[in-house]
Write an enzyme that holds these catalytic residues in place. Structure first.
Site, PDB file in Angstrom:
ATOM      1  N   ARG A 120       0.805  -1.233   0.000  1.00  0.00           N
ATOM      2  CA  ARG A 120       0.000   0.000   0.000  1.00  0.00           C
ATOM      3  C   ARG A 120       0.829   1.269   0.000  1.00  0.00           C
ATOM      4  NH1 ARG A 120      -3.821  -0.886   4.976  1.00  0.00           N
ATOM      5  NH2 ARG A 120      -5.233   0.617   4.044  1.00  0.00           N
ATOM      6  N   GLN A 126      -1.606   2.969  -5.106  1.00  0.00           N
ATOM      7  CA  GLN A 126      -2.713   3.618  -4.381  1.00  0.00           C
ATOM      8  C   GLN A 126      -4.073   3.519  -5.070  1.00  0.00           C
ATOM      9  OE1 GLN A 126      -1.404   7.359  -2.674  1.00  0.00           O
ATOM     10  NE2 GLN A 126       0.234   6.248  -1.643  1.00  0.00           N
ATOM     11  N   ASP A 129      -5.727   0.274  -4.014  1.00  0.00           N
ATOM     12  CA  ASP A 129      -5.766  -0.042  -2.580  1.00  0.00           C
ATOM     13  C   ASP A 129      -7.207  -0.260  -2.105  1.00  0.00           C
ATOM     14  OD1 ASP A 129      -5.498  -0.248   0.128  1.00  0.00           O
ATOM     15  OD2 ASP A 129      -4.330   1.589   0.394  1.00  0.00           O
ATOM     16  N   SER A 132      -8.045   0.319   1.666  1.00  0.00           N
ATOM     17  CA  SER A 132      -8.357   1.703   2.052  1.00  0.00           C
ATOM     18  C   SER A 132      -9.739   2.114   1.568  1.00  0.00           C
ATOM     19  CB  SER A 132      -7.305   2.673   1.488  1.00  0.00           C
ATOM     20  OG  SER A 132      -6.107   2.564   2.200  1.00  0.00           O
ATOM     21  N   TYR A 227       2.056   0.394  10.248  1.00  0.00           N
ATOM     22  CA  TYR A 227       1.048  -0.300  11.048  1.00  0.00           C
ATOM     23  C   TYR A 227       1.473  -0.348  12.516  1.00  0.00           C
ATOM     24  CZ  TYR A 227      -1.021  -1.850   6.703  1.00  0.00           C
ATOM     25  OH  TYR A 227      -1.623  -1.877   5.476  1.00  0.00           O
TER      26      TYR A 227
HETATM   27  P1  NAD Z   1      -5.364  -1.087  10.355  1.00  0.00           P
HETATM   28  O1  NAD Z   1      -6.730  -1.378   9.833  1.00  0.00           O
HETATM   29  O2  NAD Z   1      -4.333  -2.167  10.276  1.00  0.00           O
HETATM   30  O3  NAD Z   1      -5.467  -0.621  11.886  1.00  0.00           O
HETATM   31  C1  NAD Z   1      -6.320   0.426  12.281  1.00  0.00           C
HETATM   32  C2  NAD Z   1      -5.650   1.219  13.376  1.00  0.00           C
HETATM   33  O4  NAD Z   1      -5.629   0.469  14.592  1.00  0.00           O
HETATM   34  C3  NAD Z   1      -4.194   1.592  13.101  1.00  0.00           C
HETATM   35  O5  NAD Z   1      -4.078   2.998  13.052  1.00  0.00           O
HETATM   36  C4  NAD Z   1      -3.435   0.986  14.271  1.00  0.00           C
HETATM   37  O6  NAD Z   1      -2.349   1.780  14.683  1.00  0.00           O
HETATM   38  C5  NAD Z   1      -4.512   0.900  15.330  1.00  0.00           C
HETATM   39  N1  NAD Z   1      -4.229  -0.022  16.424  1.00  0.00           N
HETATM   40  C6  NAD Z   1      -3.716  -1.270  16.378  1.00  0.00           C
HETATM   41  N2  NAD Z   1      -3.598  -1.795  17.620  1.00  0.00           N
HETATM   42  C7  NAD Z   1      -4.067  -0.854  18.477  1.00  0.00           C
HETATM   43  C8  NAD Z   1      -4.221  -0.808  19.883  1.00  0.00           C
HETATM   44  N3  NAD Z   1      -3.862  -1.829  20.664  1.00  0.00           N
HETATM   45  N4  NAD Z   1      -4.726   0.317  20.430  1.00  0.00           N
HETATM   46  C9  NAD Z   1      -5.096   1.356  19.648  1.00  0.00           C
HETATM   47  N5  NAD Z   1      -4.973   1.371  18.306  1.00  0.00           N
HETATM   48  C10 NAD Z   1      -4.464   0.275  17.728  1.00  0.00           C
HETATM   49  O7  NAD Z   1      -4.772   0.189   9.663  1.00  0.00           O
HETATM   50  P2  NAD Z   1      -5.096   0.831   8.256  1.00  0.00           P
HETATM   51  O8  NAD Z   1      -6.214   1.776   8.403  1.00  0.00           O
HETATM   52  O9  NAD Z   1      -5.241  -0.253   7.232  1.00  0.00           O
HETATM   53  O10 NAD Z   1      -3.784   1.662   7.930  1.00  0.00           O
HETATM   54  C11 NAD Z   1      -2.791   1.870   8.868  1.00  0.00           C
HETATM   55  C12 NAD Z   1      -1.665   2.685   8.304  1.00  0.00           C
HETATM   56  O11 NAD Z   1      -1.359   2.417   6.953  1.00  0.00           O
HETATM   57  C13 NAD Z   1      -1.909   4.162   8.390  1.00  0.00           C
HETATM   58  O12 NAD Z   1      -0.739   4.764   8.824  1.00  0.00           O
HETATM   59  C14 NAD Z   1      -2.172   4.563   6.998  1.00  0.00           C
HETATM   60  O13 NAD Z   1      -1.856   5.925   6.767  1.00  0.00           O
HETATM   61  C15 NAD Z   1      -1.230   3.651   6.296  1.00  0.00           C
HETATM   62  N6  NAD Z   1      -1.606   3.557   4.915  1.00  0.00           N
HETATM   63  C16 NAD Z   1      -0.746   4.060   4.022  1.00  0.00           C
HETATM   64  C17 NAD Z   1      -1.093   4.052   2.715  1.00  0.00           C
HETATM   65  C18 NAD Z   1      -0.146   4.636   1.740  1.00  0.00           C
HETATM   66  O14 NAD Z   1       0.985   4.915   2.057  1.00  0.00           O
HETATM   67  N7  NAD Z   1      -0.595   4.846   0.547  1.00  0.00           N
HETATM   68  C19 NAD Z   1      -2.266   3.512   2.292  1.00  0.00           C
HETATM   69  C20 NAD Z   1      -3.124   2.990   3.242  1.00  0.00           C
HETATM   70  C21 NAD Z   1      -2.790   3.014   4.572  1.00  0.00           C
END
Ligand code: NAD
Length: 394
Positions: A120, A126, A129, A132, A227
């Site tokens: 991702r 992107q 994705d 997302s 993550y």
């Molecule tokens: P996810 O669905 O894996 O997790 C959701 C959230 O839960 C995360 O923010 C994680 O830190 C949080 N979490 C996990 N354990 C926890 C706990 N014990 N207590 C509290 N919070 C907790 O995450 P996601 O939404 O798929 O994406 C996460 C990251 O990936 C983000 O930083 C996002 O910006 C990044 N991302 C980047 C791109 C990119 O670079 N293009 C694309 C998509 C996502």
């Protein structure tokens, strides 16, 4: 090359892998598009609308005989049994959670591409994705479900019959879904607080209108690839204990926390639920058969506890907005297909980081690095990390 769309078979699944709008783009790339009759019904796309866009409407056996078969979820057993060597299947196959499916696809000689394995962080990935795009929908819907279940207003209202104070909403986990839940609850007028174990999410949460909560008992827990890492038992217990006080001060709590390759972390214990005020609502987006972010949540059900707290097991939310979810998913899967199609044919190149990230099985073998049997280790090599899932798979 024939690319088909099959009707989803998972219970309650209403999404479809292509919408009529995306059919034209694939045809322009020299691809014949076949759509199983009724595939778009759940998202209000008729066979006629696909036909007008240039697709051929076919039976399920004809759709399953295409060179490339597109789906939203994963093939069920009956579908897998009909696939043949050399075919390509693309969907959200969740291979880390279903190694049996991966083995069956490899044994059948099927090339499987899983959109949820896309790297991702690669800018060119992107548009593909789907995690997302679907998480955005889920976060939005979670906020609406919380508002609908809550017996009072989200916004502050001043009326001749009195003043309603705004609801206090807490979002736990501020990834893609959490940020969308915050923005949606804010737009409805609630006061929103948020917490995540990754401190770098503070600015993102604040930028969509939340007040960020910092816990003193748990340090930063950022893992690889943007993550979270799994917490240790001590950290988990300290986190649950400190969160309890914050949870009790909120009317609606939306949980979205996930750790790649693991079951969702438990953030709200039975004790925390007992501390909440009657009429409060919890929306657990992590609810699954293995357990969710909230003790006692059951996927697909709303449970009202003895102290009057509604605990909503909010799994499968993208499918509850099938038109929006299908439109976004169709753009994601089409972007991947168009990336792979050259002169009307699918060409795979696993020296490309993006493709190596999504190709799960090929030529009768499981080829993805996070699923293929590990190379034998020498005694000098370090042990694998806690989550055991390489960045490309997250
Ligand atoms: P996810 O669905 O894996 O997790 C959701 C959230 O839960 C995360 O923010 C994680 O830190 C949080 N979490 C996990 N354990 C926890 C706990 N014990 N207590 C509290 N919070 C907790 O995450 P996601 O939404 O798929 O994406 C996460 C990251 O990936 C983000 O930083 C996002 O910006 C990044 N991302 C980047 C791109 C990119 O670079 N293009 C694309 C998509 C996502």
């Amino acid at each position: 090359m024939k690319v088909s769309v099959v009707k989803e078979t998972a219970p309650g699944e209403r999404r479809v892998a292509l919408v009529p709008e995306t059919v034209g783009k694939l045809r322009a790339a020299g691809v014949d598009v076949l759509v199983e009759s009724g595939a778009g019904d759940g998202a209000w796309h008729t066979d006629d609308s696909y036909a007008v866009a240039g697709a051929s409407i076919v039976s399920r056996p004809e759709a399953l005989a295409a060179d490339v078969v597109l789906m939203v979820g994963k093939p069920d057993e009956a579908t897998t049994a009909r696939l043949r060597a050399g075919q390509v299947v693309i969907g959200l196959l969740a291979p880390l959670a279903d190694p049996g499916l991966v083995r069956a696809l490899a044994a059948a000689g099927v090339t499987a591409l899983s959109l949820d394995m896309i790297p991702r962080t690669l800018p060119r990935a992107q548009p593909m994705d789907a995690l997302s795009s679907q998480a955005n929908i889920a976060g939005y819907k979670a906020a609406l479900i919380g508002a609908a279940e809550f017996g009072r207003f989200f916004p502050m209202l001043i009326t001749a019959a009195g003043t309603a104070r705004p609801a206090k909403v807490l979002v736990l986990g501020t990834g893609v879904a959490g940020l969308q839940a915050i923005g949606t609850a804010r737009r409805l007028g609630a006061l929103v607080s948020a917490y995540d174990v990754r401190p770098e999410t503070r600015t993102e949460a604040e930028s969509v209108g939340a007040t960020f909560i910092e816990l003193t008992s748990v340090g930063p827990a950022s893992g690889d690839g943007g993550y979270a890492r799994a917490l240790t038992d001590d950290e988990r217990m300290a986190q649950q204990l400190e969160l309890t006080g914050h949870i009790a001060r909120h009317d609606v709590v939306i949980t979205t926390a996930q750790v790649p390759g693991r079951r969702p972390p438990l953030l709200i214990t039975d004790d925390a639920v007992k501390e909440m005020t009657a009429g409060s609502v919890i929306v657990d987006m992590g609810a699954s058969a293995l357990g969710g972010n909230v003790a006692g949540s059951v996927p697909g059900q709303t449970i009202v506890t003895e102290n009057g707290i509604s605990v909503i097991g909010a799994s499968g939310l993208p499918s509850t907005m099938p038109a929006a979810a299908s439109a976004m998913y169709a753009r994601n899967i089409s972007a991947l297909l168009l990336y792979l199609v050259k002169d009307g044919e699918l060409t795979l190149d696993d020296s490309d980081e993006l493709q190596a990230g999504v190709i799960v099985t090929r030529d009768g073998a499981i080829v993805h690095p996070s699923l293929a049997p590990p190379e034998p280790k020498t005694s000098l090599e370090p042990e694998e990390g806690a989550a055991g899932v390489p960045d490309a798979a997250r």
